[in-house]
Write a protein that holds these residues in place. Structure first.
Motif, short mmCIF file in Angstrom:
data_model
loop_
_atom_site.label_atom_id
_atom_site.label_comp_id
_atom_site.label_asym_id
_atom_site.label_seq_id
_atom_site.Cartn_x
_atom_site.Cartn_y
_atom_site.Cartn_z
N ILE A 50 3.86 54.14 -41.66
CA ILE A 50 3.93 55.53 -41.22
C ILE A 50 4.37 55.55 -39.77
N GLU A 51 3.79 54.65 -38.97
CA GLU A 51 4.15 54.53 -37.55
C GLU A 51 3.70 53.17 -37.03
N LEU A 52 4.24 52.83 -35.87
CA LEU A 52 3.77 51.66 -35.12
C LEU A 52 3.37 52.16 -33.74
N ARG A 53 2.29 51.61 -33.23
CA ARG A 53 1.74 52.12 -31.97
C ARG A 53 1.10 50.99 -31.17
N TRP A 54 1.29 51.01 -29.85
CA TRP A 54 0.57 50.11 -28.95
C TRP A 54 -0.82 50.70 -28.74
N VAL A 55 -1.85 49.93 -29.03
CA VAL A 55 -3.23 50.40 -28.95
C VAL A 55 -4.01 49.46 -28.03
N ARG A 56 -4.76 50.06 -27.10
CA ARG A 56 -5.63 49.24 -26.25
C ARG A 56 -6.71 48.61 -27.12
N THR A 57 -7.02 47.36 -26.84
CA THR A 57 -8.00 46.65 -27.66
C THR A 57 -9.39 47.27 -27.57
N ASP A 58 -9.70 47.97 -26.50
CA ASP A 58 -10.99 48.64 -26.42
C ASP A 58 -11.01 49.98 -27.15
N HIS A 59 -9.90 50.36 -27.79
CA HIS A 59 -9.83 51.60 -28.56
C HIS A 59 -9.72 51.36 -30.06
N LEU A 60 -9.84 50.11 -30.51
CA LEU A 60 -9.70 49.82 -31.94
C LEU A 60 -10.79 50.47 -32.78
N GLY A 61 -11.95 50.69 -32.20
CA GLY A 61 -13.06 51.28 -32.95
C GLY A 61 -12.78 52.69 -33.44
N GLY A 62 -11.80 53.36 -32.87
CA GLY A 62 -11.46 54.72 -33.28
C GLY A 62 -10.47 54.79 -34.43
N LEU A 63 -10.04 53.64 -34.94
CA LEU A 63 -9.06 53.60 -36.02
C LEU A 63 -9.67 53.01 -37.29
N GLU A 64 -9.18 53.46 -38.44
CA GLU A 64 -9.58 52.84 -39.70
C GLU A 64 -8.71 51.60 -39.88
N LEU A 65 -9.29 50.43 -39.66
CA LEU A 65 -8.54 49.18 -39.70
C LEU A 65 -8.41 48.66 -41.13
N HIS A 66 -7.29 47.99 -41.40
CA HIS A 66 -7.09 47.26 -42.66
C HIS A 66 -8.27 46.30 -42.78
N PRO A 67 -8.91 46.20 -43.94
CA PRO A 67 -10.09 45.34 -44.08
C PRO A 67 -9.86 43.90 -43.65
N GLY A 68 -8.71 43.33 -43.99
CA GLY A 68 -8.43 41.95 -43.58
C GLY A 68 -8.32 41.82 -42.07
N PHE A 69 -7.63 42.76 -41.43
CA PHE A 69 -7.51 42.73 -39.97
C PHE A 69 -8.87 42.95 -39.31
N ALA A 70 -9.66 43.88 -39.84
CA ALA A 70 -10.98 44.15 -39.29
C ALA A 70 -11.86 42.90 -39.32
N THR A 71 -11.75 42.13 -40.40
CA THR A 71 -12.53 40.89 -40.53
C THR A 71 -12.02 39.81 -39.59
N THR A 72 -10.72 39.73 -39.43
CA THR A 72 -10.11 38.68 -38.62
C THR A 72 -10.16 38.98 -37.12
N TRP A 73 -10.13 40.25 -36.73
CA TRP A 73 -10.04 40.62 -35.32
C TRP A 73 -11.08 39.90 -34.44
N PRO A 74 -12.37 39.85 -34.81
CA PRO A 74 -13.32 39.15 -33.94
C PRO A 74 -12.97 37.66 -33.72
N ARG A 75 -12.26 37.07 -34.65
CA ARG A 75 -11.88 35.65 -34.53
C ARG A 75 -10.61 35.45 -33.71
N VAL A 76 -9.74 36.46 -33.65
CA VAL A 76 -8.47 36.31 -32.96
C VAL A 76 -8.41 37.09 -31.64
N ARG A 77 -9.41 37.88 -31.35
CA ARG A 77 -9.36 38.78 -30.19
C ARG A 77 -9.14 38.07 -28.86
N ARG A 78 -9.56 36.83 -28.74
CA ARG A 78 -9.41 36.10 -27.47
C ARG A 78 -8.14 35.24 -27.42
N ILE A 79 -7.48 35.04 -28.55
CA ILE A 79 -6.26 34.22 -28.57
C ILE A 79 -5.15 34.95 -27.81
#
Length: 159
Positions: A127-156
């Motif tokens: 639908i769209e692509l958007r640059w999102v601040r990492t401290d604003h991810l909580g306001g979006l409905e994340l893809h379940p796979g990305f939501a699960t992986t994000w805590p593991r990749v957030r520091r890479i």
């Protein structure tokens, strides 16, 4: 039947999940650090998935099925180039994370961009692509796979 070399198709992993990508899949996590952002905060490029797609309406990273013999970085760069106007030649690969489901893997390829220009949609998967601040991810409905992986990749790839 699958075209020669094409990874398009559904498979089930050992955990009983249904996944797109006969040979696994990969996605591109594009990071950018803007001047003035708080310490530890980056911007990432997110894809708002088309309603008809698997987990449609959620936010994740551009990506898709790996083709036979294709590396995860090559897949992630190819898919991002197919799904967006992102200049994939202008990013630096930092590292990757493999989420292994037993017989099927999804590799998140983390890259750093030197700028964050507007990125437009190519094709029908977004639908769209958007640059999102990492401290604003909580306001979006994340893809379940990305939501699960994000805590593991957030520091890479963070600066």
């Amino acid at each position: 039947m699958i075209a020669t070399g094409s990874g398009d198709g559904w498979v089930h992993c050992a955990q009983g999940h249904k996944h797109w990508g006969v040979f696994g899949a990969a996605g591109l996590l594009v990071r950018f650090r803007a001047d003035g952002d708080p310490p530890g905060v980056d911007r990432i490029l997110l894809q708002h998935r088309a309603a008809w797609s698997h987990h449609g309406g959620t936010w994740g990273i551009p990506g898709g099925a790996r083709d036979r013999g294709e590396s995860a970085p090559a897949t992630a760069l190819r898919e991002a180039g197919e799904e967006s106007t992102l200049d994939v030649g202008a990013v630096e690969i930092m590292d990757s994370y493999v989420d292994d489901h037993g017989g099927w893997t999804y590799t998140t390829v983390v890259v750093r961009a030197v700028e964050a220009p507007p990125v437009r949609v190519r094709g029908t998967e977004s639908i769209e692509l958007r640059w999102v601040r990492t401290d604003h991810l909580g306001g979006l409905e994340l893809h379940p796979g990305f939501a699960t992986t994000w805590p593991r990749v957030r520091r890479i790839g963070t600066l």
